[in-house]
Write a protein that holds these residues in place. Structure first.
Motif, PDB file in Angstrom:
ATOM      1  N   ASN A   1       0.809  -1.220   0.000  1.00 25.47           N
ATOM      2  CA  ASN A   1       0.000   0.000   0.000  1.00 25.47           C
ATOM      3  C   ASN A   1       0.842   1.270   0.000  1.00 25.47           C
ATOM      4  N   ASP A   2       2.151   1.091  -0.164  1.00 23.32           N
ATOM      5  CA  ASP A   2       3.053   2.237  -0.149  1.00 23.32           C
ATOM      6  C   ASP A   2       2.773   3.147  -1.356  1.00 23.32           C
ATOM      7  N   GLY A   3       2.677   4.441  -1.095  1.00 27.48           N
ATOM      8  CA  GLY A   3       2.377   5.390  -2.165  1.00 27.48           C
ATOM      9  C   GLY A   3       3.441   5.425  -3.237  1.00 27.48           C
ATOM     10  N   GLY A   4       4.699   5.385  -2.826  1.00 28.09           N
ATOM     11  CA  GLY A   4       5.786   5.389  -3.796  1.00 28.09           C
ATOM     12  C   GLY A   4       5.758   4.164  -4.686  1.00 28.09           C
ATOM     13  N   TRP A   5       5.466   3.009  -4.074  1.00 25.27           N
ATOM     14  CA  TRP A   5       5.375   1.772  -4.851  1.00 25.27           C
ATOM     15  C   TRP A   5       4.214   1.824  -5.844  1.00 25.27           C
ATOM     16  N   LEU A   6       3.071   2.282  -5.399  1.00 27.23           N
ATOM     17  CA  LEU A   6       1.899   2.344  -6.287  1.00 27.23           C
ATOM     18  C   LEU A   6       2.150   3.288  -7.459  1.00 27.23           C
ATOM     19  N   ALA A   7       2.817   4.409  -7.188  1.00 27.73           N
ATOM     20  CA  ALA A   7       3.125   5.356  -8.272  1.00 27.73           C
ATOM     21  C   ALA A   7       4.123   4.755  -9.253  1.00 27.73           C
ATOM     22  N   LEU A   8       5.122   4.042  -8.716  1.00 27.09           N
ATOM     23  CA  LEU A   8       6.119   3.405  -9.580  1.00 27.09           C
ATOM     24  C   LEU A   8       5.480   2.315 -10.438  1.00 27.09           C
ATOM     25  N   LYS A   9       4.611   1.529  -9.827  1.00 25.10           N
ATOM     26  CA  LYS A   9       3.932   0.451 -10.553  1.00 25.10           C
ATOM     27  C   LYS A   9       3.069   1.016 -11.687  1.00 25.10           C
ATOM     28  N   GLU A  10       2.346   2.095 -11.407  1.00 24.12           N
ATOM     29  CA  GLU A  10       1.499   2.702 -12.427  1.00 24.12           C
ATOM     30  C   GLU A  10       2.328   3.282 -13.563  1.00 24.12           C
ATOM     31  N   ALA A  11       3.465   3.881 -13.218  1.00 28.42           N
ATOM     32  CA  ALA A  11       4.322   4.478 -14.244  1.00 28.42           C
ATOM     33  C   ALA A  11       4.900   3.417 -15.173  1.00 28.42           C
ATOM     34  N   VAL A  12       5.227   2.254 -14.623  1.00 27.79           N
ATOM     35  CA  VAL A  12       5.817   1.188 -15.422  1.00 27.79           C
ATOM     36  C   VAL A  12       4.809   0.626 -16.417  1.00 27.79           C
ATOM     37  N   GLN A  13       3.533   0.690 -16.096  1.00 27.03           N
ATOM     38  CA  GLN A  13       2.520   0.148 -17.004  1.00 27.03           C
ATOM     39  C   GLN A  13       2.479   0.900 -18.333  1.00 27.03           C
ATOM     40  N   THR A  14       2.900   2.153 -18.327  1.00 25.19           N
ATOM     41  CA  THR A  14       2.826   2.970 -19.535  1.00 25.19           C
ATOM     42  C   THR A  14       4.142   3.043 -20.295  1.00 25.19           C
ATOM     43  N   GLY A  15       5.236   2.667 -19.662  1.00 25.36           N
ATOM     44  CA  GLY A  15       6.514   2.737 -20.362  1.00 25.36           C
ATOM     45  C   GLY A  15       7.675   2.581 -19.408  1.00 25.36           C
ATOM     46  N   PRO A  16       8.909   2.560 -19.942  1.00 20.12           N
ATOM     47  CA  PRO A  16      10.083   2.401 -19.087  1.00 20.12           C
ATOM     48  C   PRO A  16      10.267   3.586 -18.137  1.00 20.12           C
ATOM     49  N   VAL A  17      10.770   3.305 -16.947  1.00 23.77           N
ATOM     50  CA  VAL A  17      10.978   4.327 -15.914  1.00 23.77           C
ATOM     51  C   VAL A  17      12.470   4.408 -15.613  1.00 23.77           C
ATOM     52  N   GLN A  18      13.040   5.576 -15.774  1.00 26.95           N
ATOM     53  CA  GLN A  18      14.447   5.772 -15.477  1.00 26.95           C
ATOM     54  C   GLN A  18      14.681   5.648 -13.977  1.00 26.95           C
ATOM     55  N   GLY A  19      15.735   4.913 -13.597  1.00 31.02           N
ATOM     56  CA  GLY A  19      16.047   4.726 -12.183  1.00 31.02           C
ATOM     57  C   GLY A  19      15.103   3.776 -11.475  1.00 31.02           C
ATOM     58  N   PHE A  20      14.467   2.870 -12.233  1.00 33.09           N
ATOM     59  CA  PHE A  20      13.493   1.942 -11.647  1.00 33.09           C
ATOM     60  C   PHE A  20      14.114   1.116 -10.531  1.00 33.09           C
ATOM     61  N   GLY A  21      15.316   0.562 -10.785  1.00 32.80           N
ATOM     62  CA  GLY A  21      15.949  -0.307  -9.802  1.00 32.80           C
ATOM     63  C   GLY A  21      16.246   0.399  -8.488  1.00 32.80           C
ATOM     64  N   LYS A  22      16.767   1.615  -8.575  1.00 34.13           N
ATOM     65  CA  LYS A  22      17.091   2.355  -7.341  1.00 34.13           C
ATOM     66  C   LYS A  22      15.825   2.666  -6.543  1.00 34.13           C
ATOM     67  N   ARG A  23      14.796   3.082  -7.224  1.00 29.30           N
ATOM     68  CA  ARG A  23      13.552   3.425  -6.527  1.00 29.30           C
ATOM     69  C   ARG A  23      12.933   2.203  -5.863  1.00 29.30           C
ATOM     70  N   LEU A  24      12.890   1.102  -6.575  1.00 30.16           N
ATOM     71  CA  LEU A  24      12.306  -0.106  -5.998  1.00 30.16           C
ATOM     72  C   LEU A  24      13.173  -0.666  -4.883  1.00 30.16           C
TER      73      LEU A  24
END
Length: 560
Positions: free
Chosen positions: A160-183
């Motif tokens: 339920n983490d807000g950062g995780w939910l935002a990252l997950k939603e962003a990945v659905q639309t395309g690649p996310v720079q710095g994905f590994g560090k954020r996760l």
């Protein structure tokens, strides 16, 4: 009953309340020793020896499992000092696992405050069920239950983490720079919180539940990681397509372009995977990498096929253009060496085109078998072009025969129109014109690209020019059919696929041809007869001479 295997000694503390004003430390040393060694140590040892023990622990001493300490308090008469000592003793109880506490910094077996309620309930349950208490097992049980609760709490907070939910939603639309560090940061945060809250529980249970929490968290975020890798793979593939097209547009070699663009895209993918990787896992991206390599190879192969197909089409067009006109002209001429000239033309144009095609495909690095197939395809195509032209021209044979007949019949060898005077041999001219048409029919009757000899022209001339075309009576028809070489649907020494006009069709065409050209012959004969009649109105040569010598009047008297 007793339980053994407790990780550390249990302390027995004896507190002596000194009512006198003589402090315990001022007592006689012998008296202090007597109190500690005799009254306490020996008494406790005797009690220990009398306790029933398992066979393995028969020879153990009290000091192997327990320690004792005697604390002497000041007299209550000295209230301030007494209260201070009481406070110090309370501190030792409150911080028993800290340095200077009763446990001397030993944290084994500690039950944190968060698990005390559950621990107390389980202690009482074990005592009631077993009439005994194994503190070590109880400690592990409490740690297991409590660490699992903490792990579940942290996992629920993670999903339920807000950062995780935002990252997950962003990945659905395309690649996310710095994905590994954020996760990594998100997952690491909850693992660290678990470590802090579970630090005082049993190490084995704590580490076990931490591993389960980490595994559960990684399993939860793994689908998003694979989605991210999918974006990285797709982007690398699309970039490969763009780079390859740009490279080919610059007229760079196909093979070298594919190799360079492949290396760039694979490097781009590896960098993307490194950016998507998280610290807590060593996920293998080789499967996705292999898929990217297969996709690149498949696309390069499709582009190669398209390029080769286009290249092949261009050379087919060149072959068709270089063969169509000349072959049509040769067939319309219908000379003695028509097919020899066609074979020579076909071989020259084919080999010339193959030479250029071989040079063009050299950069594609094809295997010998594939190159041989491509070259054979061009040879087959050029042959098919000639065969197609021949079949098309064969359908127009009647037009060509009549054109040839009228050309020879109406024009002399100098291409001048004929004048049908009485000296012109119409019969001979007609024969020559029909002979030229017959040769054209013989040329168009079959395809002769394999240099195999045949007797088509000889058969046609002997049967149609020299022989009788039709037979009247039924008996004669039977005899004629058996002797007529044109009463067949095939030519000797000519395969069916190379036959353009069958013998029986030639016979039918000749009959039709003679009918359609007979009028021109009759008309020429009529013109010649008219010319002869016009010449009969003139006097004979001797009469003309008389008129010249004696005059017209004397000539008329002579006639009277």
């Amino acid at each position: 009953m007793m339980s053994f295997g407790i990780p550390r000694k249990t302390m027995f503390m004896f507190v002596i309340h000194d009512n006198s004003k003589t402090p315990f430390q001022h007592w006689h040393p012998g008296l202090r020793k007597f109190i500690l060694n005799v009254l306490f140590s020996k008494a406790l040892e005797e009690i220990w020896n009398g306790v029933p023990k398992p066979q393995a622990y028969k020879s153990t001493r009290f000091s192997d499992f327990f320690s004792e300490e005697v604390v002497v308090m000041s007299s209550y008469e000295e209230k301030e000092k007494f209260k201070e000592e009481v406070a110090q003793l309370r501190q030792r109880f409150s911080h028993s696992i800290s340095p200077g506490g009763f446990a001397g910094g030993d944290r084994r077996g500690v039950v944190p405050a968060s698990g005390f309620s559950f621990s107390a309930q389980q202690i009482w349950k074990v005592i009631k069920d077993n009439k005994d208490l194994d503190l070590h097992a109880h400690k592990v049980m409490v740690a297991t239950v409590r660490c699992e609760e903490i792990a579940n709490q942290k996992f629920n907070q993670l999903i339920n983490d807000g950062g995780w939910l935002a990252l997950k939603e962003a990945v659905q639309t395309g690649p996310v720079q710095g994905f590994g560090k954020r996760l990594s940061s998100i997952v690491g945060t909850y693992l660290s919180e678990y470590d802090i809250e579970a630090i005082y529980f049993d190490e084995g249970a704590r580490n076990s539940k931490r591993q389960l929490l980490e595994s559960k968290a990684l399993d939860f975020v793994y689908p998003t990681y694979t989605t991210m890798l999918g974006h990285v793979r797709s982007k690398a593939l699309e970039d490969f397509k763009v780079r390859l097209e740009e490279s080919l547009n610059k007229r760079e070699g196909f093979t070298s372009s594919v190799r360079t663009c492949t290396q760039s895209s694979m490097l781009e993918f590896d960098e993307g995977c490194a950016d998507a990787a998280i610290q807590q896992a060593n996920w293998d991206s080789s499967r996705v990498r292999k898929k990217l390599q297969r996709d690149i190879d498949a696309y390069a192969s499709s582009v190669c096929s398209a390029k080769l197909s286009k290249l092949n089409g261009n050379y087919e067009t060149q072959l068709s253009a270089s063969l169509t006109g000349p072959v049509e002209a040769l067939l319309e001429t219908g000379g003695k060496d028509t097919w020899a000239s066609i074979r020579k033309l076909l071989n020259h144009e084919t080999e010339f085109t193959i030479s250029k095609f071989s040079a063009a495909v050299a950069d594609f690095v094809l295997d010998k078998e594939t190159i041989a197939q491509l070259l054979q395809h061009l040879r087959d195509y050029s042959r098919n072009v000639v065969e197609k032209i021949a079949r098309e021209e064969a359908t127009k044979i009647m037009i060509h025969m009549k054109d040839r007949f009228f050309t020879v019949f109406n024009y002399n060898s100098d291409s001048m129109p004929r004048v049908w005077t009485e000296k012109v041999d119409i019969r001979s001219i007609t024969k020559d014109a029909r002979s030229a048409s017959m040769k054209l029919l013989a040329v168009m009757a079959a395809i002769r690209l394999d240099e195999k000899p045949d007797n088509i022209e000889k058969v046609l001339f002997s049967t149609l020019m020299d022989g009788i075309v039709s037979v009247s009576s039924s008996q004669d028809r039977r005899i004629g059919a058996s002797a007529d070489p044109l009463a067949s649907s095939t030519w000797e020494e000519v395969s069916l696929e190379n036959t353009l006009i069958t013998p029986v069709q030639c016979k039918s065409l000749w009959v039709e041809f003679k009918i359609e050209t007979e009028y021109s012959v009759i008309e020429a004969i009529s013109v010649q007869e008219a010319y002869k009649r016009s010449n009969n109105w003139l006097p004979p040569p001797w009469a003309i001479m008389v008129m010249v010598v004696h005059g017209f009047n004397q000539f008329m008297l002579l006639l009277k």
